[in-house]
Design a protein around this motif. Structure first.
Motif, mmCIF file in Angstrom:
data_model
loop_
_atom_site.group_PDB
_atom_site.id
_atom_site.type_symbol
_atom_site.label_atom_id
_atom_site.label_comp_id
_atom_site.label_asym_id
_atom_site.label_seq_id
_atom_site.Cartn_x
_atom_site.Cartn_y
_atom_site.Cartn_z
ATOM 1 N N LYS A 17 0.817 -1.210 0.000
ATOM 2 C CA LYS A 17 0.000 0.000 0.000
ATOM 3 C C LYS A 17 0.853 1.263 0.000
ATOM 4 C CE LYS A 17 -0.547 0.033 5.027
ATOM 5 N NZ LYS A 17 -1.508 -0.029 6.120
ATOM 6 N N CYS A 22 -1.330 2.060 -5.707
ATOM 7 C CA CYS A 22 -1.650 0.717 -5.220
ATOM 8 C C CYS A 22 -2.720 0.793 -4.142
ATOM 9 C CB CYS A 22 -0.395 0.034 -4.673
ATOM 10 S SG CYS A 22 0.737 -0.466 -5.978
ATOM 11 N N SER A 23 -3.478 -0.257 -4.028
ATOM 12 C CA SER A 23 -4.588 -0.328 -3.082
ATOM 13 C C SER A 23 -4.115 -0.234 -1.641
ATOM 14 C CB SER A 23 -5.333 -1.652 -3.279
ATOM 15 O OG SER A 23 -6.274 -1.850 -2.250
ATOM 16 N N GLN A 24 -4.888 0.454 -0.833
ATOM 17 C CA GLN A 24 -4.622 0.525 0.606
ATOM 18 C C GLN A 24 -4.976 -0.791 1.300
ATOM 19 O OE1 GLN A 24 -3.003 3.275 2.254
ATOM 20 N NE2 GLN A 24 -2.593 3.400 0.071
ATOM 21 N N ASP A 25 -5.604 -1.713 0.574
ATOM 22 C CA ASP A 25 -5.938 -3.029 1.122
ATOM 23 C C ASP A 25 -4.782 -4.022 0.998
ATOM 24 O OD1 ASP A 25 -8.498 -2.250 1.870
ATOM 25 O OD2 ASP A 25 -9.357 -2.831 -0.065
ATOM 26 N N LEU A 26 -3.662 -3.581 0.432
ATOM 27 C CA LEU A 26 -2.502 -4.464 0.318
ATOM 28 C C LEU A 26 -1.809 -4.556 1.676
ATOM 29 C CD1 LEU A 26 -1.174 -3.423 -3.188
ATOM 30 C CD2 LEU A 26 -1.992 -5.687 -2.511
ATOM 31 N N ASN A 30 -4.205 -9.758 3.865
ATOM 32 C CA ASN A 30 -4.981 -9.781 2.620
ATOM 33 C C ASN A 30 -4.179 -10.397 1.479
ATOM 34 O OD1 ASN A 30 -7.190 -8.595 3.814
ATOM 35 N ND2 ASN A 30 -6.689 -6.528 3.121
ATOM 36 N N TRP A 34 -5.483 -13.739 -0.484
ATOM 37 C CA TRP A 34 -5.731 -13.761 -1.924
ATOM 38 C C TRP A 34 -4.738 -14.660 -2.666
ATOM 39 C CZ3 TRP A 34 -9.989 -12.763 -4.380
ATOM 40 C CH2 TRP A 34 -10.964 -12.031 -3.698
#
Length: 178
Positions: A17, A22-26, A30, A34
């Motif tokens: 993140k 890039c996604s803050q959900d990285l 998580n 995934w």
């Protein structure tokens, strides 16, 4: 010979993140979840040079096999391999060179040594998960290998349009040139 080959699905070039766009959900949990859903057995940590991400990795991961880490809370089966991508932009000869390199480290102690080597030459590691630095590829190899001979450094992309080894903006026309 009757060797049984093991099939391994891996993705070593990811980001956290802390990298631009890039996604803050990285988050480690998580990413592990995934990776399991997608059948990825070994996933890169990405961005180990970023101090906040490195702290999260140290908090979330434990070495369970040589060079491979898993989530401490056992919420995923996937293994993590310590990885980072860095962007070098520098002048060599009469050309500006731009290239992304992947660094793979065997353990967290080596990561700390690589970071110390990069900071020693003035690299700002807090700015982005994929830091931009004026470090020549040969100097970067020396920093990584001085940290530990088992650490690896490879071009992050060979043929992407911009900053791959043979990208239109890289400034390189051969591997030897880099």
């Amino acid at each position: 010979r009757n060797r049984k080959l093991m099939r391994v699905i891996a993705d070593l070039q990811i980001h956290s993140k802390y990298s631009r766009a890039c996604s803050q959900d990285l988050l480690p949990g998580n990413i592990g979840k995934w990776a399991d859903k997608k059948g990825i057995m070994i996933i890169g940590t990405g961005d180990f040079t970023h101090p906040l991400w490195l702290r999260e990795l140290k908090d979330a991961l434990e070495e369970t096999k040589p060079r491979l880490y898993q989530l401490k809370d056992k919420s995923a089966k996937a293994y993590f391999l310590l990885s980072a991508e860095v962007s070098s932009i520098y002048k060599q000869g009469d050309k500006v060179r731009r290239i992304h390199n992947m660094i793979l480290a065997p353990n967290l102690e080596v990561v700390d040594k690589i970071i110390a080597g990069l900071e020693k030459v003035g690299v700002n590691l807090k700015s982005d998960g994929r830091p931009i630095m004026g470090v020549h590829c040969a100097e970067l190899v020396k920093i990584v290998k001085d940290a530990d001979s088992a650490a690896e450094i490879i071009p992050a992309h060979a043929w992407t349009p911009h900053f791959g080894l043979f990208g239109s903006l890289s400034g390189f026309d051969s591997v030897e040139e880099s």
